[in-house]
Motif scaffolding. Structure first.
Motif, PDB file in Angstrom:
ATOM      1  N   GLU A  16      -1.806  -6.416  -7.241  1.00 30.56           N
ATOM      2  CA  GLU A  16      -2.622  -5.225  -7.485  1.00 30.56           C
ATOM      3  C   GLU A  16      -4.034  -5.402  -6.915  1.00 30.56           C
ATOM      4  O   GLU A  16      -4.554  -4.522  -6.208  1.00 30.56           O
ATOM      5  N   ASP A  17      -4.650  -6.532  -7.214  1.00 35.44           N
ATOM      6  CA  ASP A  17      -6.021  -6.770  -6.746  1.00 35.44           C
ATOM      7  C   ASP A  17      -6.083  -6.802  -5.221  1.00 35.44           C
ATOM      8  O   ASP A  17      -7.005  -6.237  -4.606  1.00 35.44           O
ATOM      9  N   ALA A  18      -5.097  -7.460  -4.609  1.00 31.67           N
ATOM     10  CA  ALA A  18      -5.069  -7.525  -3.143  1.00 31.67           C
ATOM     11  C   ALA A  18      -4.879  -6.139  -2.547  1.00 31.67           C
ATOM     12  O   ALA A  18      -5.543  -5.767  -1.565  1.00 31.67           O
ATOM     13  N   ALA A  19      -3.983  -5.369  -3.134  1.00 32.88           N
ATOM     14  CA  ALA A  19      -3.711  -4.029  -2.614  1.00 32.88           C
ATOM     15  C   ALA A  19      -4.943  -3.139  -2.707  1.00 32.88           C
ATOM     16  O   ALA A  19      -5.320  -2.475  -1.723  1.00 32.88           O
ATOM     17  N   PHE A  20      -5.586  -3.119  -3.856  1.00 29.73           N
ATOM     18  CA  PHE A  20      -6.746  -2.244  -4.006  1.00 29.73           C
ATOM     19  C   PHE A  20      -7.916  -2.700  -3.133  1.00 29.73           C
ATOM     20  O   PHE A  20      -8.693  -1.863  -2.655  1.00 29.73           O
ATOM     21  N   ARG A  21      -8.043  -3.982  -2.921  1.00 26.80           N
ATOM     22  CA  ARG A  21      -9.094  -4.473  -2.023  1.00 26.80           C
ATOM     23  C   ARG A  21      -8.850  -3.957  -0.602  1.00 26.80           C
ATOM     24  O   ARG A  21      -9.779  -3.483   0.063  1.00 26.80           O
ATOM     25  N   LEU A  22      -7.595  -4.018  -0.157  1.00 28.59           N
ATOM     26  CA  LEU A  22      -7.262  -3.529   1.184  1.00 28.59           C
ATOM     27  C   LEU A  22      -7.364  -2.006   1.260  1.00 28.59           C
ATOM     28  O   LEU A  22      -7.819  -1.455   2.269  1.00 28.59           O
ATOM     29  N   PHE A  23      -6.922  -1.321   0.214  1.00 30.64           N
ATOM     30  CA  PHE A  23      -7.032   0.134   0.204  1.00 30.64           C
ATOM     31  C   PHE A  23      -8.496   0.566   0.339  1.00 30.64           C
ATOM     32  O   PHE A  23      -8.817   1.523   1.043  1.00 30.64           O
ATOM     33  N   ALA A  24      -9.371  -0.150  -0.363  1.00 32.09           N
ATOM     34  CA  ALA A  24     -10.799   0.188  -0.315  1.00 32.09           C
ATOM     35  C   ALA A  24     -11.375  -0.076   1.064  1.00 32.09           C
ATOM     36  O   ALA A  24     -12.241   0.677   1.550  1.00 32.09           O
ATOM     37  N   GLU A  25     -10.896  -1.133   1.731  1.00 27.02           N
ATOM     38  CA  GLU A  25     -11.444  -1.504   3.034  1.00 27.02           C
ATOM     39  C   GLU A  25     -10.846  -0.685   4.176  1.00 27.02           C
ATOM     40  O   GLU A  25     -11.570  -0.273   5.094  1.00 27.02           O
ATOM     41  N   ARG A  26      -9.518  -0.441   4.122  1.00 27.73           N
ATOM     42  CA  ARG A  26      -8.820   0.146   5.269  1.00 27.73           C
ATOM     43  C   ARG A  26      -8.300   1.560   5.015  1.00 27.73           C
ATOM     44  O   ARG A  26      -7.941   2.259   5.976  1.00 27.73           O
ATOM     45  N   GLY A  27      -8.187   1.934   3.756  1.00 22.55           N
ATOM     46  CA  GLY A  27      -7.522   3.181   3.415  1.00 22.55           C
ATOM     47  C   GLY A  27      -6.062   2.938   3.083  1.00 22.55           C
ATOM     48  O   GLY A  27      -5.496   1.878   3.386  1.00 22.55           O
ATOM     49  N   PHE A  28      -5.440   3.934   2.474  1.00 18.67           N
ATOM     50  CA  PHE A  28      -4.055   3.785   2.024  1.00 18.67           C
ATOM     51  C   PHE A  28      -3.078   3.738   3.195  1.00 18.67           C
ATOM     52  O   PHE A  28      -2.220   2.857   3.270  1.00 18.67           O
ATOM     53  N   GLN A  29      -3.188   4.695   4.103  1.00 19.75           N
ATOM     54  CA  GLN A  29      -2.217   4.791   5.193  1.00 19.75           C
ATOM     55  C   GLN A  29      -2.259   3.580   6.115  1.00 19.75           C
ATOM     56  O   GLN A  29      -1.224   3.143   6.637  1.00 19.75           O
ATOM     57  N   ALA A  30      -3.443   3.027   6.336  1.00 22.01           N
ATOM     58  CA  ALA A  30      -3.582   1.914   7.277  1.00 22.01           C
ATOM     59  C   ALA A  30      -3.187   0.573   6.684  1.00 22.01           C
ATOM     60  O   ALA A  30      -3.121  -0.424   7.402  1.00 22.01           O
ATOM     61  N   THR A  31      -2.918   0.531   5.409  1.00 24.25           N
ATOM     62  CA  THR A  31      -2.523  -0.709   4.736  1.00 24.25           C
ATOM     63  C   THR A  31      -1.013  -0.742   4.584  1.00 24.25           C
ATOM     64  O   THR A  31      -0.412   0.181   4.029  1.00 24.25           O
ATOM     65  N   THR A  32      -0.388  -1.806   5.066  1.00 24.62           N
ATOM     66  CA  THR A  32       1.066  -1.937   4.977  1.00 24.62           C
ATOM     67  C   THR A  32       1.438  -2.871   3.836  1.00 24.62           C
ATOM     68  O   THR A  32       0.613  -3.635   3.330  1.00 24.62           O
ATOM     69  N   VAL A  33       2.702  -2.809   3.466  1.00 23.39           N
ATOM     70  CA  VAL A  33       3.208  -3.746   2.454  1.00 23.39           C
ATOM     71  C   VAL A  33       3.056  -5.174   2.949  1.00 23.39           C
ATOM     72  O   VAL A  33       2.711  -6.087   2.178  1.00 23.39           O
ATOM     73  N   ALA A  34       3.295  -5.390   4.244  1.00 20.87           N
ATOM     74  CA  ALA A  34       3.128  -6.734   4.810  1.00 20.87           C
ATOM     75  C   ALA A  34       1.689  -7.205   4.663  1.00 20.87           C
ATOM     76  O   ALA A  34       1.436  -8.388   4.380  1.00 20.87           O
ATOM     77  N   ASP A  35       0.723  -6.300   4.863  1.00 17.93           N
ATOM     78  CA  ASP A  35      -0.686  -6.650   4.689  1.00 17.93           C
ATOM     79  C   ASP A  35      -0.962  -7.088   3.252  1.00 17.93           C
ATOM     80  O   ASP A  35      -1.654  -8.080   3.011  1.00 17.93           O
ATOM     81  N   ILE A  36      -0.440  -6.325   2.311  1.00 17.30           N
ATOM     82  CA  ILE A  36      -0.661  -6.641   0.894  1.00 17.30           C
ATOM     83  C   ILE A  36      -0.032  -7.974   0.544  1.00 17.30           C
ATOM     84  O   ILE A  36      -0.637  -8.808  -0.140  1.00 17.30           O
TER      85      ILE A  36
END
Length: 210
Positions: A16-36
């Motif tokens: 969860e923490d990793a996902a929200f950090r990436l969402f905040a930095e890149r946006g939802f669409q630009a963040t993949t499951v692999a990124d998380i």
């Protein structure tokens, strides 16, 4: 909670923490499951062992919150109305010290929902489940079936009222515990809803005696 359960909970929070950090930095669409998965130092298949999709990470606390509300409505004492129980639950969850008031991801979640149609649709689906829960509880109060018109009307009004008392600035939604103004607004909303139920009950009682 045993060691295995604690480890699973820790892994879930890490995702969860990793996902929200990436969402905040890149946006939802630009963040993949692999990124998380990479940010959480897990394999992608491990991600799917915890969350079915990216959307479910955004609403990661929904199931626990839903179960808590369901329990509060199901276990209310005799004579306690749906909205008495709902008011108590809201203040236990979202007043200072409650689990809902401590959500570190809420502001990011609200921004993501505003910016992404798919997330807005997913949120509407989840709110529909809440409406169904309230509808069943109101039906029990009224002695109706939950698919009858009266509980459907009251449940729809309840959800509309709860949305209406949210702050106009989306960044403030659930960002802080209820203040005096929030308490007053909540009481007004539930007084309106309880009054509607009372009017429906009186109308049915009058129809039976006429």
């Amino acid at each position: 909670m045993g060691l295995r359960e604690r480890k699973k909970e820790q892994t879930r929070r890490t995702i969860e923490d990793a996902a929200f950090r990436l969402f905040a930095e890149r946006g939802f669409q630009a963040t993949t499951v692999a990124d998380i998965a990479a940010a959480a130092d897990i394999a992608p298949r491990t991600f799917f062992g915890y969350f079915p999709s990216k959307e479910d990470v955004v609403f990661c606390d929904f199931d626990a919150t839903f179960d808590s509300l369901a329990g509060a409505l199901r276990e209310r004492a005799e004579g306690v109305t749906t909205f008495d129980a709902l008011r108590t639950w809201i203040f236990e969850m979202f007043s200072e010290g409650g689990d809902g008031a401590l959500d570190p991801h809420q502001e990011i979640r609200q921004r993501l929902v505003r910016e992404n149609e798919s997330l807005a649709s997913h949120e509407s689906h989840l709110l529909g489940r809440v409406e169904e829960l309230i509808r069943a509880a109101v039906a029990a109060d009224l002695g109706d079936e939950d698919h009858d018109l009266r509980p459907r009307l009251v449940a729809a009004a309840a959800l509309a009222a709860l949305k209406a008392i949210q702050p106009l600035d989306p960044a403030e939604k659930h960002a802080k515990p209820f203040g005096d103004e929030g308490v007053a607004q909540l009481d007004e909303a539930f007084a309106f809803l309880d009054g509607g139920i009372a009017a429906l009950q009186e109308r049915r009682a009058g129809a039976r005696t006429s």
